[in-house]
Structures are given as C-alpha cells and as structure tokens.
Write a protein that holds these residues in place. Sequence first.
Motif, short mmCIF file in Angstrom:
data_model
loop_
_atom_site.label_atom_id
_atom_site.label_comp_id
_atom_site.label_asym_id
_atom_site.label_seq_id
_atom_site.Cartn_x
_atom_site.Cartn_y
_atom_site.Cartn_z
N ARG A 68 39.75 20.18 76.18
CA ARG A 68 38.50 20.94 76.25
C ARG A 68 38.01 21.03 77.68
O ARG A 68 38.25 20.12 78.50
N ASP A 69 37.31 22.11 77.96
CA ASP A 69 36.68 22.34 79.26
C ASP A 69 35.24 22.72 78.96
O ASP A 69 34.94 23.90 78.68
N ASP A 70 34.36 21.76 79.01
CA ASP A 70 32.98 22.01 78.62
C ASP A 70 32.27 22.95 79.59
O ASP A 70 31.31 23.62 79.21
N ALA A 71 32.71 23.00 80.82
CA ALA A 71 32.11 23.94 81.78
C ALA A 71 32.34 25.38 81.36
O ALA A 71 31.57 26.28 81.69
N LYS A 72 33.43 25.59 80.61
CA LYS A 72 33.76 26.93 80.12
C LYS A 72 33.48 27.08 78.63
O LYS A 72 33.83 28.10 78.04
N ASN A 73 32.92 26.04 78.01
CA ASN A 73 32.67 26.06 76.56
C ASN A 73 33.94 26.42 75.79
O ASN A 73 33.88 27.19 74.82
N THR A 74 35.05 25.85 76.20
CA THR A 74 36.33 26.25 75.63
C THR A 74 37.17 25.03 75.25
O THR A 74 37.20 24.04 75.97
N VAL A 75 37.82 25.15 74.11
CA VAL A 75 38.82 24.17 73.67
C VAL A 75 40.15 24.89 73.56
O VAL A 75 40.21 26.02 73.09
N TYR A 76 41.20 24.20 73.99
CA TYR A 76 42.54 24.78 74.00
C TYR A 76 43.45 24.03 73.05
O TYR A 76 43.32 22.82 72.88
N LEU A 77 44.40 24.74 72.50
CA LEU A 77 45.48 24.12 71.74
C LEU A 77 46.78 24.64 72.34
O LEU A 77 47.13 25.80 72.14
N GLN A 78 47.43 23.79 73.10
CA GLN A 78 48.71 24.14 73.71
C GLN A 78 49.82 23.75 72.74
O GLN A 78 49.92 22.60 72.34
N MET A 79 50.64 24.72 72.41
CA MET A 79 51.70 24.51 71.43
C MET A 79 53.06 24.74 72.10
O MET A 79 53.24 25.75 72.79
N SER A 80 53.97 23.81 71.91
CA SER A 80 55.29 23.94 72.48
C SER A 80 56.34 23.54 71.45
O SER A 80 55.99 23.02 70.39
N ALA A 81 57.60 23.81 71.76
CA ALA A 81 58.70 23.52 70.84
C ALA A 81 58.36 24.00 69.44
O ALA A 81 58.53 23.28 68.45
N MET A 82 57.89 25.22 69.37
CA MET A 82 57.37 25.73 68.11
C MET A 82 58.48 26.02 67.10
O MET A 82 59.60 26.40 67.47
N ILE A 83 58.12 25.84 65.84
CA ILE A 83 59.05 26.03 64.73
C ILE A 83 58.43 27.02 63.74
O ILE A 83 57.21 27.23 63.77
N PRO A 84 59.23 27.61 62.87
CA PRO A 84 58.68 28.59 61.92
C PRO A 84 57.54 28.04 61.06
O PRO A 84 56.62 28.78 60.69
N GLU A 85 57.57 26.75 60.79
CA GLU A 85 56.51 26.13 59.98
C GLU A 85 55.16 26.11 60.69
O GLU A 85 54.13 25.80 60.07
N ASP A 86 55.14 26.41 61.97
CA ASP A 86 53.87 26.50 62.70
C ASP A 86 53.17 27.84 62.47
O ASP A 86 52.03 28.03 62.92
N THR A 87 53.84 28.75 61.82
CA THR A 87 53.25 30.06 61.56
C THR A 87 52.02 29.94 60.67
O THR A 87 52.03 29.22 59.67
N GLY A 88 50.96 30.64 61.06
CA GLY A 88 49.75 30.63 60.27
C GLY A 88 48.59 31.22 61.03
O GLY A 88 48.72 31.63 62.18
N VAL A 89 47.44 31.24 60.37
CA VAL A 89 46.20 31.63 61.03
C VAL A 89 45.53 30.36 61.53
O VAL A 89 45.27 29.45 60.74
N TYR A 90 45.28 30.31 62.82
CA TYR A 90 44.70 29.12 63.44
C TYR A 90 43.20 29.30 63.61
O TYR A 90 42.75 30.30 64.18
N TYR A 91 42.46 28.31 63.13
CA TYR A 91 41.01 28.30 63.19
C TYR A 91 40.53 27.11 64.02
O TYR A 91 41.08 26.02 63.91
N CYS A 92 39.49 27.33 64.80
CA CYS A 92 38.79 26.20 65.39
C CYS A 92 37.49 26.01 64.62
O CYS A 92 36.95 26.95 64.04
N ALA A 93 37.01 24.78 64.63
CA ALA A 93 35.81 24.43 63.89
C ALA A 93 35.05 23.36 64.66
O ALA A 93 35.64 22.60 65.42
N ALA A 94 33.75 23.33 64.45
CA ALA A 94 32.90 22.38 65.17
C ALA A 94 32.08 21.56 64.20
O ALA A 94 31.66 22.04 63.15
N ARG A 95 31.87 20.31 64.58
CA ARG A 95 30.97 19.44 63.81
C ARG A 95 30.25 18.54 64.80
O ARG A 95 30.73 18.28 65.91
#
Length: 123
Positions: A72-99
């Motif tokens: 996360r980079d709070d100065a930019k109000n942004t959270v990142y998800l870096q994905m590597s070595a991806m496989i077909p099972e990673d396919t989907g709709v990705y959601y971020c959520a806050a609590r």
Amino acid sequence: QVHLVESGGGLVEVGGSLTVSCVASGRTFGSYAIGWFRRTPEKEREFVATIDRSGSIKYYEPSVKGRFTVSRDDAKNTVYLQMSAMIPEDTGVYYCAARDLYPSTSPRDYNYWGQGTQVTVSS
C-alpha cells in the motif's frame, strides 16, 4: 466511508505478471485494512490477500503465497496486488475491499467493495 476503484486487470499468459491497483477516496484511508478477493467459476468470493493499516502485516491465500505481493501507498490512497508466475487458476474478477482497523480473510468482515477488475490467464 470509503469508495474503492480497481484497475489494471487484463489478459496475461501463463507464467506472466500483472499488477492490479485499488484506489480509494476518503481522508481516512490509512485507518482501513484492505483485502483482495476474487470471483472464479468455482468460488463466489475467494480470499487472496490482505494488508493491515500499517502495511506491515500481510496474509495470503496459500496458493498465491510466494507469487503475489500486496502493498500500500497511503500517500496515493492506493493498494497494489502484484501477481507473478500466474496460472490459469488465477483467472477471475479481482475485488478490493476495506474494513476498519484489522485485516481479515473473510469477505463478510468487509464493509466497502470496489466494482472489480477482470484478470484472465491464458494457457
């Protein structure tokens, strides 16, 4: 209250990398833990990763641990998800959520959700 918008999804080949972002509006972004979830053909809302308010505590779903990194980079109000070595099972709709305050691996614990971004891994 916080409004979340994901971006960065797309098509990637097996073994490739992709980073998705979650931009939040609201002056209290730093008080929220952020989670990443994905919807797949098998699961409606599968936990992927979460990060606490400080950015020092992170949890990952076992199948992505070592391949995905949440930050996360709070100065930019942004959270990142870096994905590597991806496989077909990673396919989907990705959601971020806050609590408030503490991270959780359960989607039921999150109050605010983005609209999602599609990630497709081609074999």
